[in-house]
Design a protein around this motif. Structure first.
Motif, mmCIF file in Angstrom:
data_model
loop_
_atom_site.group_PDB
_atom_site.id
_atom_site.type_symbol
_atom_site.label_atom_id
_atom_site.label_comp_id
_atom_site.label_asym_id
_atom_site.label_seq_id
_atom_site.Cartn_x
_atom_site.Cartn_y
_atom_site.Cartn_z
ATOM 1 N N LEU A 101 -46.419 35.407 17.949
ATOM 2 C CA LEU A 101 -46.943 36.732 17.601
ATOM 3 C C LEU A 101 -47.657 37.372 18.786
ATOM 4 O O LEU A 101 -47.554 38.589 19.004
ATOM 5 C CB LEU A 101 -47.890 36.626 16.411
ATOM 6 C CG LEU A 101 -47.235 36.392 15.060
ATOM 7 C CD1 LEU A 101 -48.310 36.189 13.986
ATOM 8 C CD2 LEU A 101 -46.342 37.562 14.695
ATOM 9 N N LEU A 102 -48.362 36.558 19.553
ATOM 10 C CA LEU A 102 -49.031 37.075 20.741
ATOM 11 C C LEU A 102 -48.017 37.577 21.755
ATOM 12 O O LEU A 102 -48.183 38.655 22.338
ATOM 13 C CB LEU A 102 -49.914 35.988 21.359
ATOM 14 C CG LEU A 102 -50.670 36.383 22.618
ATOM 15 C CD1 LEU A 102 -51.647 37.511 22.319
ATOM 16 C CD2 LEU A 102 -51.395 35.187 23.196
ATOM 17 N N ALA A 103 -46.946 36.836 21.963
ATOM 18 C CA ALA A 103 -45.890 37.251 22.889
ATOM 19 C C ALA A 103 -45.230 38.539 22.401
ATOM 20 O O ALA A 103 -44.927 39.438 23.197
ATOM 21 C CB ALA A 103 -44.862 36.146 23.043
ATOM 22 N N LEU A 104 -45.013 38.641 21.111
ATOM 23 C CA LEU A 104 -44.427 39.855 20.544
ATOM 24 C C LEU A 104 -45.353 41.052 20.743
ATOM 25 O O LEU A 104 -44.910 42.143 21.120
ATOM 26 C CB LEU A 104 -44.139 39.649 19.053
ATOM 27 C CG LEU A 104 -43.521 40.838 18.326
ATOM 28 C CD1 LEU A 104 -42.135 41.140 18.878
ATOM 29 C CD2 LEU A 104 -43.461 40.563 16.832
ATOM 30 N N ALA A 105 -46.634 40.857 20.518
ATOM 31 C CA ALA A 105 -47.601 41.934 20.699
ATOM 32 C C ALA A 105 -47.658 42.385 22.150
ATOM 33 O O ALA A 105 -47.740 43.589 22.444
ATOM 34 C CB ALA A 105 -48.981 41.482 20.225
ATOM 35 N N VAL A 106 -47.616 41.439 23.078
ATOM 36 C CA VAL A 106 -47.629 41.788 24.501
ATOM 37 C C VAL A 106 -46.366 42.559 24.865
ATOM 38 O O VAL A 106 -46.415 43.543 25.607
ATOM 39 C CB VAL A 106 -47.789 40.517 25.363
ATOM 40 C CG1 VAL A 106 -47.522 40.802 26.826
ATOM 41 C CG2 VAL A 106 -49.174 39.939 25.186
ATOM 42 N N GLY A 107 -45.238 42.151 24.336
ATOM 43 C CA GLY A 107 -43.982 42.863 24.586
ATOM 44 C C GLY A 107 -43.996 44.285 24.044
ATOM 45 O O GLY A 107 -43.552 45.217 24.705
ATOM 46 N N VAL A 108 -44.520 44.446 22.843
ATOM 47 C CA VAL A 108 -44.608 45.783 22.245
ATOM 48 C C VAL A 108 -45.564 46.659 23.050
ATOM 49 O O VAL A 108 -45.285 47.833 23.315
ATOM 50 C CB VAL A 108 -45.055 45.689 20.768
ATOM 51 C CG1 VAL A 108 -45.426 47.044 20.214
ATOM 52 C CG2 VAL A 108 -43.951 45.050 19.934
ATOM 53 N N ALA A 109 -46.697 46.099 23.478
ATOM 54 C CA ALA A 109 -47.656 46.869 24.280
ATOM 55 C C ALA A 109 -47.036 47.288 25.605
ATOM 56 O O ALA A 109 -47.236 48.426 26.056
ATOM 57 C CB ALA A 109 -48.917 46.047 24.507
ATOM 58 N N ALA A 110 -46.291 46.411 26.234
ATOM 59 C CA ALA A 110 -45.634 46.757 27.495
ATOM 60 C C ALA A 110 -44.592 47.857 27.282
ATOM 61 O O ALA A 110 -44.477 48.786 28.088
ATOM 62 C CB ALA A 110 -44.987 45.521 28.098
ATOM 63 N N LEU A 164 -43.145 53.754 27.769
ATOM 64 C CA LEU A 164 -42.844 55.050 27.149
ATOM 65 C C LEU A 164 -43.883 56.105 27.498
ATOM 66 O O LEU A 164 -43.543 57.261 27.774
ATOM 67 C CB LEU A 164 -42.749 54.887 25.627
ATOM 68 C CG LEU A 164 -41.538 54.126 25.113
ATOM 69 C CD1 LEU A 164 -41.637 53.947 23.600
ATOM 70 C CD2 LEU A 164 -40.257 54.852 25.470
ATOM 71 N N VAL A 165 -45.147 55.733 27.498
ATOM 72 C CA VAL A 165 -46.209 56.686 27.819
ATOM 73 C C VAL A 165 -46.109 57.137 29.265
ATOM 74 O O VAL A 165 -46.212 58.331 29.571
ATOM 75 C CB VAL A 165 -47.596 56.068 27.521
ATOM 76 C CG1 VAL A 165 -48.709 56.893 28.131
ATOM 77 C CG2 VAL A 165 -47.796 55.928 26.028
ATOM 78 N N VAL A 166 -45.883 56.204 30.175
ATOM 79 C CA VAL A 166 -45.759 56.565 31.590
ATOM 80 C C VAL A 166 -44.549 57.462 31.809
ATOM 81 O O VAL A 166 -44.617 58.437 32.559
ATOM 82 C CB VAL A 166 -45.682 55.295 32.461
ATOM 83 C CG1 VAL A 166 -45.276 55.613 33.884
ATOM 84 C CG2 VAL A 166 -47.017 54.580 32.449
ATOM 85 N N ASP A 167 -43.446 57.158 31.151
ATOM 86 C CA ASP A 167 -42.248 57.990 31.275
ATOM 87 C C ASP A 167 -42.507 59.396 30.759
ATOM 88 O O ASP A 167 -42.081 60.380 31.377
ATOM 89 C CB ASP A 167 -41.096 57.349 30.515
ATOM 90 C CG ASP A 167 -39.788 58.071 30.731
ATOM 91 O OD1 ASP A 167 -39.475 58.365 31.902
ATOM 92 O OD2 ASP A 167 -39.084 58.339 29.739
ATOM 93 N N GLU A 168 -43.213 59.519 29.647
ATOM 94 C CA GLU A 168 -43.536 60.843 29.094
ATOM 95 C C GLU A 168 -44.444 61.625 30.042
ATOM 96 O O GLU A 168 -44.245 62.821 30.265
ATOM 97 C CB GLU A 168 -44.207 60.681 27.729
ATOM 98 C CG GLU A 168 -44.606 61.981 27.077
ATOM 99 C CD GLU A 168 -43.441 62.833 26.634
ATOM 100 O OE1 GLU A 168 -43.625 64.057 26.475
ATOM 101 O OE2 GLU A 168 -42.326 62.299 26.462
#
Length: 51
Positions: A7-16, A21-25
């Motif tokens: 779950l921690l790895a999944l959360a880190v992946g989602v945050a990345a 997406l934010v930087v691209d926007e």
């Protein structure tokens, strides 16, 4: 402990992914914004005719 690490790895992946997406926007907005003129200080298209 393994499910917690997964779950921690999944959360880190989602945050990345969200960070990308934010930087691209932000880059898209900066690229499409009218630039501030160095001659008159107004915002208009590049190579605009000045009076």
């Amino acid at each position: 402990m393994t499910p917690l690490l997964a779950l921690l790895a999944l959360a880190v992946g989602v945050a990345a992914g969200l960070a990308v997406l934010v930087v691209d926007e932000l880059r898209w907005e900066a690229r499409n914004r009218l630039p501030r003129c160095t001659t008159c200080g107004e915002q208009h298209h590049r190579h605009a005719v000045h009076c």
